[in-house]
Write an enzyme that holds these catalytic residues in place. Structure first.
Site, PDB file in Angstrom:
ATOM      1  N   ASN A  36       1.051  -1.337  -0.108  1.00  0.00           N
ATOM      2  CA  ASN A  36       0.132   0.148  -0.137  1.00  0.00           C
ATOM      3  C   ASN A  36       0.913   1.251  -0.233  1.00  0.00           C
ATOM      4  OD1 ASN A  36       0.886   0.295   2.422  1.00  0.00           O
ATOM      5  ND2 ASN A  36      -1.015  -0.315   3.505  1.00  0.00           N
ATOM      6  N   LYS A  78       1.767   3.432   2.194  1.00  0.00           N
ATOM      7  CA  LYS A  78       2.901   3.539   3.306  1.00  0.00           C
ATOM      8  C   LYS A  78       3.834   2.621   3.102  1.00  0.00           C
ATOM      9  CE  LYS A  78       2.587   3.553   8.627  1.00  0.00           C
ATOM     10  NZ  LYS A  78       2.355   2.554   9.237  1.00  0.00           N
ATOM     11  N   ASP A  85      -6.205  -7.514   1.303  1.00  0.00           N
ATOM     12  CA  ASP A  85      -6.414  -9.078   1.277  1.00  0.00           C
ATOM     13  C   ASP A  85      -7.005  -9.435  -0.087  1.00  0.00           C
ATOM     14  OD1 ASP A  85      -4.939  -9.113   3.757  1.00  0.00           O
ATOM     15  OD2 ASP A  85      -6.656  -9.550   4.996  1.00  0.00           O
TER      16      ASP A  85
HETATM   17  N1  LIG Z   1     -11.053   4.736   0.829  1.00  0.00           N
HETATM   18  C1  LIG Z   1     -11.225   4.042  -0.094  1.00  0.00           C
HETATM   19  N2  LIG Z   1     -11.950   4.618  -1.123  1.00  0.00           N
HETATM   20  C2  LIG Z   1     -12.191   3.832  -2.205  1.00  0.00           C
HETATM   21  N3  LIG Z   1     -11.704   2.765  -2.539  1.00  0.00           N
HETATM   22  C3  LIG Z   1     -10.632   2.392  -1.682  1.00  0.00           C
HETATM   23  C4  LIG Z   1     -10.353   2.825  -0.355  1.00  0.00           C
HETATM   24  N4  LIG Z   1      -9.583   2.422   0.429  1.00  0.00           N
HETATM   25  C5  LIG Z   1      -9.097   1.153  -0.255  1.00  0.00           C
HETATM   26  N5  LIG Z   1      -9.939   1.149  -1.537  1.00  0.00           N
HETATM   27  C6  LIG Z   1      -9.671   0.064  -2.504  1.00  0.00           C
HETATM   28  O1  LIG Z   1      -9.062  -1.129  -1.929  1.00  0.00           O
HETATM   29  C7  LIG Z   1      -7.688  -1.116  -2.313  1.00  0.00           C
HETATM   30  C8  LIG Z   1      -6.860  -1.461  -1.530  1.00  0.00           C
HETATM   31  O2  LIG Z   1      -6.789  -0.628  -0.587  1.00  0.00           O
HETATM   32  P1  LIG Z   1      -5.440   0.018   0.295  1.00  0.00           P
HETATM   33  O3  LIG Z   1      -4.573   0.403  -0.408  1.00  0.00           O
HETATM   34  O4  LIG Z   1      -5.990   0.738   1.635  1.00  0.00           O
HETATM   35  O5  LIG Z   1      -4.635  -1.322   1.037  1.00  0.00           O
HETATM   36  P2  LIG Z   1      -4.289  -1.881   2.209  1.00  0.00           P
HETATM   37  O6  LIG Z   1      -3.845  -0.580   2.900  1.00  0.00           O
HETATM   38  O7  LIG Z   1      -3.252  -3.009   2.008  1.00  0.00           O
HETATM   39  O8  LIG Z   1      -5.616  -2.619   2.883  1.00  0.00           O
HETATM   40  P3  LIG Z   1      -5.426  -3.220   4.333  1.00  0.00           P
HETATM   41  O9  LIG Z   1      -4.352  -3.421   4.829  1.00  0.00           O
HETATM   42  O10 LIG Z   1      -6.539  -2.570   5.299  1.00  0.00           O
HETATM   43  O11 LIG Z   1      -6.129  -4.519   3.964  1.00  0.00           O
HETATM   44  C9  LIG Z   1      -7.485   0.198  -3.345  1.00  0.00           C
HETATM   45  O12 LIG Z   1      -6.685  -0.187  -4.168  1.00  0.00           O
HETATM   46  C10 LIG Z   1      -8.809   0.746  -3.674  1.00  0.00           C
HETATM   47  O13 LIG Z   1      -9.315  -0.006  -4.962  1.00  0.00           O
HETATM   48 MG   LIG Z   2      -2.135  -4.533   3.241  1.00  0.00          MG
END
Ligand SMILES: Nc1ncnc2c1ncn2[C@@H]1O[C@H](COP(=O)(O)OP(=O)(O)OP(=O)(O)O)[C@@H](O)[C@H]1O
Ligand SMILES: [Mg+2]
Length: 360
Positions: free
Chosen positions: A215, A217, A293
């Site tokens: 992601n 971060k 996930d």
């Molecule tokens: N606030 C949001 N609005 C719309 N789509 C979102 C949002 N947050 C996540 N998504 C969708 O989910 C996908 C994965 O989200 P994110 O980048 O937050 O992954 P992550 O931080 O690894 O998630 P997590 O660790 O909570 O499982 C994004 O690519 C997008 O398609």
């Molecule tokens: Mg993740």
């Protein structure tokens, strides 16, 4: 950085055909499995013992987290999930095994009495999280556990094209383990691919894998870069995201890189001079936990069924869009995916070709 953008045209009919390909595929998952426990209640008074609220419990819920949630997403979409991880000998392990069975996950977890099952308990009252309590093993899995898992993964990979490594930094993944996994896949005639949901502390271990899905971060992108992206037109991609992606692709020696950008969707890097931005498909957002996930689960299914990476990303983006619009982690079904492909506007996917002058 100079970049030229080109809009890619997508057809719902093609996406529907791609969805049909996902079911029936066989994916192996190795990673940190964990249990998410939710305790819901109400607060009526402050404790006389200390300045803390007293929560009266009204209901409790358990969900699969980490690699277990990846496996659940795979079976939800009609795939076969062979899950490898470690569990303790405790109540959390019993609950998890029941849930593996309920969700049709092939459970190959190794139980170790010396280690606790990872469990995160959230206490929620009046729609607010009051506290989170983590139970975690204090040491890495034993060499007996790792040897068992690697032996069983080697067997399972004989009939699978994809190995998903779901690294939540709880001890399964290390440089020697990744080294062994690469050797297992390289020795097989059908050359299965390894894809990783990474933790930055283990970046050096992932060298040579087919795909990483950090992601923002985890990709080292400042939140400000993403905010600026959303403030401009959604098809304008911030230079920082492109630069971070190029740097990671180069430094981590992975073949492809998919950075998930939360509300800004995702960006796929396949070469040193190109990236594709897929804006989120989500129509409403309630709960973003577990979206990552869902993304790696769909990427695993798509790759195992022979779809090109970009097609996998488009489906993963739709599936994540469904998940963030639901309260609680419910797995996406093929019918739900078909429904949103037909009813939501098709995202404006943009290919960016550029020359990157950034230093490494
Ligand atoms: N606030 C949001 N609005 C719309 N789509 C979102 C949002 N947050 C996540 N998504 C969708 O989910 C996908 C994965 O989200 P994110 O980048 O937050 O992954 P992550 O931080 O690894 O998630 P997590 O660790 O909570 O499982 C994004 O690519 C997008 O398609
Ligand atoms: Mg993740």
């Amino acid at each position: 950085m100079q970049s030229v953008r080109k809009e890619l045209s997508l057809r719902a009919a093609d996406l529907l055909e791609d969805i049909d390909q996902l079911s029936g595929t066989n994916v192996v998952i190795l990673g940190d499995v964990m249990l998410d426990e939710y305790i819901f209640g109400s607060v009526e008074r402050i404790s006389p013992e200390a300045p803390v609220p007293i929560v009266r419990i009204e209901s409790e819920e358990y969900r699969l987290g980490g690699a277990g949630n990846v496996a659940k997403n795979i079976t939800g979409l009609g795939g076969t999930a062979k899950l490898f991880g470690t569990l303790g000998h405790d109540g959390s392990a019993v609950r998890m095994r029941e849930m593996f069975q309920l969700h049709g996950i092939e459970d190959n977890c190794f139980q170790e009495s010396e280690r606790l099952t990872t469990c995160k308990t959230r206490i929620i009252a009046q729609h607010q999280q009051i506290v989170r309590i983590d139970r975690e093993p204090e040491c890495r899995p034993s060499s007996a556990a790792l040897e068992f898992l690697l032996r069983e993964v080697a067997e399972a990979m004989k009939t699978s094209n994809v190995l998903i490594v779901s690294d939540y930094g709880k001890g399964i993944v290390s440089t020697p383990v990744m080294h062994r996994l690469r050797a297992i896949c390289e020795a097989l005639p059908h050359s299965p691919r390894i894809i990783v949901d990474p933790k930055p502390k283990n970046y050096s271990a992932y060298s040579g894998v087919a795909l990483l899905t950090p992601n923002t971060k985890e990709a080292g992108i400042e939140a400000i870069a993403c905010r600026e992206m959303s403030e401009k037109r959604s098809d304008v991609v911030h230079r920082d995201v492109l630069e971070a992606g190029q740097r990671l692709l180069r430094e981590l020696h992975c073949k492809e890189l998919l950075i998930t950008l939360g509300a800004q969707g995702m960006m796929l890097f396949q070469s040193a001079s190109q990236a594709v931005h897929i804006p989120t498909a989500a129509r409403k957002v309630y709960d973003v936990t577990g979206a990552g996930d869902t993304v790696i689960a769909v990427m695993g299914l798509a790759m195992a069924s022979g779809l090109p990476t970009l097609q996998g990303c488009l489906l993963a983006n739709y599936a994540a869009g469904i998940v963030v619009g639901q309260i609680g982690a419910t797995a996406v079904t093929p019918d739900q995916l078909r429904e949103v492909v037909l009813s939501w506007p098709i995202p404006q996917v943009c290919q960016h070709s550029y020359k990157c002058h950034c230093s490494s």
